[in-house]
Design a protein around this motif. Structure first.
Motif, PDB file in Angstrom:
ATOM      1  N   MET A   1       0.600  -1.257   0.003  1.00  0.00           N
ATOM      2  CA  MET A   1      -0.448  -0.003  -0.456  1.00  0.00           C
ATOM      3  C   MET A   1       0.507   0.997  -0.091  1.00  0.00           C
ATOM      4  SD  MET A   1      -3.046   0.623   3.037  1.00  0.00           S
ATOM      5  CE  MET A   1      -3.621  -0.815   3.012  1.00  0.00           C
ATOM      6  N   GLN A   2       0.363   2.285  -0.962  1.00  0.00           N
ATOM      7  CA  GLN A   2       1.639   3.404  -0.775  1.00  0.00           C
ATOM      8  C   GLN A   2       1.314   4.176   0.060  1.00  0.00           C
ATOM      9  OE1 GLN A   2       3.602   4.229  -3.297  1.00  0.00           O
ATOM     10  NE2 GLN A   2       4.470   5.704  -1.872  1.00  0.00           N
ATOM     11  N   MET A   3       1.907   4.976   1.179  1.00  0.00           N
ATOM     12  CA  MET A   3       2.201   5.877   1.962  1.00  0.00           C
ATOM     13  C   MET A   3       1.399   7.442   0.787  1.00  0.00           C
ATOM     14  SD  MET A   3       4.896   7.358   4.898  1.00  0.00           S
ATOM     15  CE  MET A   3       4.887   5.759   5.853  1.00  0.00           C
ATOM     16  N   THR A   4       0.731   8.005   1.886  1.00  0.00           N
ATOM     17  CA  THR A   4       0.298   9.111   1.828  1.00  0.00           C
ATOM     18  C   THR A   4       1.025   9.823   2.240  1.00  0.00           C
ATOM     19  OG1 THR A   4      -1.649   9.092   3.429  1.00  0.00           O
ATOM     20  CG2 THR A   4      -2.000   7.625   1.393  1.00  0.00           C
ATOM     21  N   TRP A   5       0.889  11.083   1.882  1.00  0.00           N
ATOM     22  CA  TRP A   5       1.527  12.472   2.581  1.00  0.00           C
ATOM     23  C   TRP A   5       0.725  12.613   3.675  1.00  0.00           C
ATOM     24  CZ3 TRP A   5       6.248  13.981   1.407  1.00  0.00           C
ATOM     25  CH2 TRP A   5       6.468  14.105  -0.633  1.00  0.00           C
ATOM     26  N   LEU A   6      -0.356  12.926   4.306  1.00  0.00           N
ATOM     27  CA  LEU A   6      -0.656  12.661   5.681  1.00  0.00           C
ATOM     28  C   LEU A   6      -0.087  11.937   6.638  1.00  0.00           C
ATOM     29  CD1 LEU A   6      -2.903  14.216   7.983  1.00  0.00           C
ATOM     30  CD2 LEU A   6      -4.217  12.353   6.806  1.00  0.00           C
ATOM     31  N   GLU A   7       0.141  10.094   5.589  1.00  0.00           N
ATOM     32  CA  GLU A   7       0.311   9.240   6.675  1.00  0.00           C
ATOM     33  C   GLU A   7       2.166   9.939   6.963  1.00  0.00           C
ATOM     34  OE1 GLU A   7      -1.601   5.382   4.978  1.00  0.00           O
ATOM     35  OE2 GLU A   7      -0.495   5.989   4.440  1.00  0.00           O
ATOM     36  N   PHE A  36      -4.822   4.972  12.926  1.00  0.00           N
ATOM     37  CA  PHE A  36      -5.557   5.550  11.744  1.00  0.00           C
ATOM     38  C   PHE A  36      -5.198   5.539  10.274  1.00  0.00           C
ATOM     39  CE2 PHE A  36      -3.483   8.002  15.974  1.00  0.00           C
ATOM     40  CZ  PHE A  36      -4.997   8.595  16.515  1.00  0.00           C
ATOM     41  N   PHE A  37      -3.963   4.160   9.999  1.00  0.00           N
ATOM     42  CA  PHE A  37      -4.019   4.676   8.729  1.00  0.00           C
ATOM     43  C   PHE A  37      -3.911   2.954   8.068  1.00  0.00           C
ATOM     44  CE2 PHE A  37      -1.401   7.106  10.124  1.00  0.00           C
ATOM     45  CZ  PHE A  37      -1.561   8.694  10.084  1.00  0.00           C
ATOM     46  N   ASP A  38      -5.033   1.266   9.262  1.00  0.00           N
ATOM     47  CA  ASP A  38      -4.518   0.068   8.817  1.00  0.00           C
ATOM     48  C   ASP A  38      -3.507  -0.733   8.414  1.00  0.00           C
ATOM     49  OD1 ASP A  38      -6.518  -1.702   9.121  1.00  0.00           O
ATOM     50  OD2 ASP A  38      -7.056  -1.646   7.155  1.00  0.00           O
ATOM     51  N   ALA A  39      -2.829   0.128   8.575  1.00  0.00           N
ATOM     52  CA  ALA A  39      -1.255  -0.485   7.365  1.00  0.00           C
ATOM     53  C   ALA A  39      -0.016  -0.482   8.038  1.00  0.00           C
ATOM     54  CB  ALA A  39      -1.448  -0.223   6.256  1.00  0.00           C
ATOM     55  N   ASP A  40       0.374  -1.303   8.906  1.00  0.00           N
ATOM     56  CA  ASP A  40       2.205  -1.104   9.019  1.00  0.00           C
ATOM     57  C   ASP A  40       2.791  -0.493   8.547  1.00  0.00           C
ATOM     58  OD1 ASP A  40       4.183  -1.234  11.324  1.00  0.00           O
ATOM     59  OD2 ASP A  40       3.806  -2.981  11.713  1.00  0.00           O
ATOM     60  N   ALA A  41       3.438   0.912   9.043  1.00  0.00           N
ATOM     61  CA  ALA A  41       4.935   1.256   8.679  1.00  0.00           C
ATOM     62  C   ALA A  41       5.728   0.479   8.021  1.00  0.00           C
ATOM     63  CB  ALA A  41       5.482   3.243   9.055  1.00  0.00           C
ATOM     64  N   GLY A  42       6.406  -0.191   9.542  1.00  0.00           N
ATOM     65  CA  GLY A  42       7.243  -1.250   9.074  1.00  0.00           C
ATOM     66  C   GLY A  42       8.344  -1.200   9.944  1.00  0.00           C
ATOM     67  N   GLY A 218       2.565  -3.614   4.212  1.00  0.00           N
ATOM     68  CA  GLY A 218       2.896  -2.606   5.103  1.00  0.00           C
ATOM     69  C   GLY A 218       2.401  -1.750   4.083  1.00  0.00           C
ATOM     70  N   LEU A 219       2.926   0.015   4.543  1.00  0.00           N
ATOM     71  CA  LEU A 219       3.232   0.995   3.762  1.00  0.00           C
ATOM     72  C   LEU A 219       4.033   1.114   2.787  1.00  0.00           C
ATOM     73  CD1 LEU A 219       1.829   3.423   6.456  1.00  0.00           C
ATOM     74  CD2 LEU A 219      -0.133   2.354   4.775  1.00  0.00           C
ATOM     75  N   ILE A 220       4.106   1.654   1.832  1.00  0.00           N
ATOM     76  CA  ILE A 220       5.736   2.239   0.631  1.00  0.00           C
ATOM     77  C   ILE A 220       5.702   3.344   0.873  1.00  0.00           C
ATOM     78  CG2 ILE A 220       6.922   1.040  -1.298  1.00  0.00           C
ATOM     79  CD1 ILE A 220       5.211  -1.024  -1.703  1.00  0.00           C
ATOM     80  N   SER A 222       7.351   6.976  -0.613  1.00  0.00           N
ATOM     81  CA  SER A 222       7.954   7.333  -2.293  1.00  0.00           C
ATOM     82  C   SER A 222       9.335   7.721  -1.628  1.00  0.00           C
ATOM     83  CB  SER A 222       7.629   8.046  -3.367  1.00  0.00           C
ATOM     84  OG  SER A 222       7.554   9.398  -1.918  1.00  0.00           O
ATOM     85  N   GLY A 223      10.459   7.944  -2.425  1.00  0.00           N
ATOM     86  CA  GLY A 223      11.819   8.457  -2.171  1.00  0.00           C
ATOM     87  C   GLY A 223      11.484   9.791  -1.299  1.00  0.00           C
ATOM     88  N   ALA A 224      10.155  11.141  -1.595  1.00  0.00           N
ATOM     89  CA  ALA A 224      10.623  12.353  -1.508  1.00  0.00           C
ATOM     90  C   ALA A 224       9.565  11.801   0.107  1.00  0.00           C
ATOM     91  CB  ALA A 224       9.370  12.798  -2.841  1.00  0.00           C
ATOM     92  N   GLN A 225       8.432  10.867   0.045  1.00  0.00           N
ATOM     93  CA  GLN A 225       8.001  11.148   1.078  1.00  0.00           C
ATOM     94  C   GLN A 225       9.361  10.514   2.335  1.00  0.00           C
ATOM     95  OE1 GLN A 225       4.985   7.789   0.175  1.00  0.00           O
ATOM     96  NE2 GLN A 225       3.459  10.159  -0.211  1.00  0.00           N
ATOM     97  N   MET A 226      10.262   9.582   1.930  1.00  0.00           N
ATOM     98  CA  MET A 226      10.907   9.377   3.119  1.00  0.00           C
ATOM     99  C   MET A 226      11.711  10.209   3.903  1.00  0.00           C
ATOM    100  SD  MET A 226      11.500   6.403   4.657  1.00  0.00           S
ATOM    101  CE  MET A 226      11.794   6.863   6.233  1.00  0.00           C
ATOM    102  N   ILE A 227      12.371  11.120   2.685  1.00  0.00           N
ATOM    103  CA  ILE A 227      13.996  12.405   2.989  1.00  0.00           C
ATOM    104  C   ILE A 227      12.459  12.970   3.805  1.00  0.00           C
ATOM    105  CG2 ILE A 227      14.239  14.205   1.790  1.00  0.00           C
ATOM    106  CD1 ILE A 227      15.025  12.975  -0.592  1.00  0.00           C
ATOM    107  N   VAL A 228      11.307  13.446   3.484  1.00  0.00           N
ATOM    108  CA  VAL A 228      10.068  14.510   4.206  1.00  0.00           C
ATOM    109  C   VAL A 228      10.186  14.196   5.320  1.00  0.00           C
ATOM    110  CG1 VAL A 228       8.237  15.332   4.461  1.00  0.00           C
ATOM    111  CG2 VAL A 228       8.995  15.480   1.880  1.00  0.00           C
ATOM    112  N   ALA A 229       9.965  13.219   5.361  1.00  0.00           N
ATOM    113  CA  ALA A 229       9.113  12.001   6.990  1.00  0.00           C
ATOM    114  C   ALA A 229      11.072  12.438   7.651  1.00  0.00           C
ATOM    115  CB  ALA A 229       8.917  10.399   6.931  1.00  0.00           C
TER     116      ALA A 229
END
Length: 279
Positions: A1-7, A36-42, A218-220, A222-229
């Protein structure tokens, strides 16, 4: 499942805040993902975003880290320097890192799978919260950095390894062990942050290739999301480490004990009523 920006934003904030407090960042990320997201970020996402919080620790303790590193390097050749507290502390951090490295490699698969069960997270929050409370109650809190010995560095390193289980807390486990060893609360907290640096940096870099391929559904990110998080975790973590150290200098840790117990009980209620799933 693709991670959202809110997540991405929510999990980054949670990581930055809870990594610095003795309440378990991995446990809170696991809970937030399920609730909240019904999936494990891992586990890999947790390990990589911890690079952000450790960057905050590196910045906050830059002078201390430079002083310890310089003393350790100089002390290899200079005998008088070997008698200093800074030289010894450099070795204690290195030796204290060994347990979590060995256990992390030995139980890598279990840490990424079975250990993320929310029943275990809840039990860990409660049990190690009560241990933290007992340490606060009975610990002498008299010993400073000058009183550190090799056994202290090793025992605190073993305690840190407990944080491989979500719900235990890296800082919580090391502060608990420090208090039981009669180490001053603020000193134990500062040492826990210094001790975490090599372990967290190593874990984050080691997990980087796996973060985009989590096991199971799990939540997957993107590279940009990983950097922002990770950047969010850094900014929030910088404020959190400052607040945490000021708090333990002036107050007991009972607020974290009560919080851990309440959250642990809440998780068990949610699991028992079927609101969230343990896996």
């Amino acid at each position: 499942m693709q991670m959202t920006w809110l997540e991405t934003v929510v999990l980054g904030v949670i990581q930055g805040l809870t990594e610095m407090l003795p309440i378990s960042s991995s446990g809170h990320l696991r809970l937030a993902s399920a609730l909240f997201f019904d999936a494990d970020a891992g586990a890999s996402f947790t390990a990589v975003t911890q690079l952000g919080t450790e960057a905050a620790v590196l910045l906050y303790f830059a002078k201390d880290i430079w002083r310890l590193a310089k003393a350790w390097v100089v002390g290899i050749w200079d005998k008088p320097t070997r008698q200093t507290t800074d030289y010894r502390m450099g070795w204690y951090v290195i030796i204290g890192t060994i347990p979590i490295v060995v256990l992390g490699l030995l139980f890598k698969d279990a840490i990424r799978d079975q250990a993320r069960n929310l029943w275990l997270v809840a039990a860990s929050l409660i049990l190690f919260g009560l241990l933290l409370g007992a340490a606060e109650r009975f610990g002498g809190k008299q010993r400073g950095f000058d009183d550190f010995r090799l056994k202290d560095g090793l025992l605190l390193g073993v305690a840190q390894a407990g944080a491989l289980i979500p719900g235990v807390s890296r800082s919580g486990a090391t502060i608990t062990a420090g208090l039981f060893l009669n180490i001053d609360r603020a000193v134990a907290a500062r040492y826990s942050f210094l001790l975490a640096i090599p372990a967290v940096l190593g874990s984050g870099l080691y997990s980087l290739p796996d973060v985009f391929e989590p096991a199971g559904a799990g939540l997957i990110p993107s590279g940009a999301q990983m950097i922002v998080a990770t950047v969010i975790a850094f900014l929030v973590g910088l404020a959190a480490v400052h607040w945490m150290l000021r708090w333990v200098e002036r107050h007991s840790v009972y607020i974290f004990v009560w919080y851990r117990v309440i959250v642990g009980v809440l998780i068990m209620i949610l699991l028992s009523t079927g609101v969230i799933d343990a896996t």
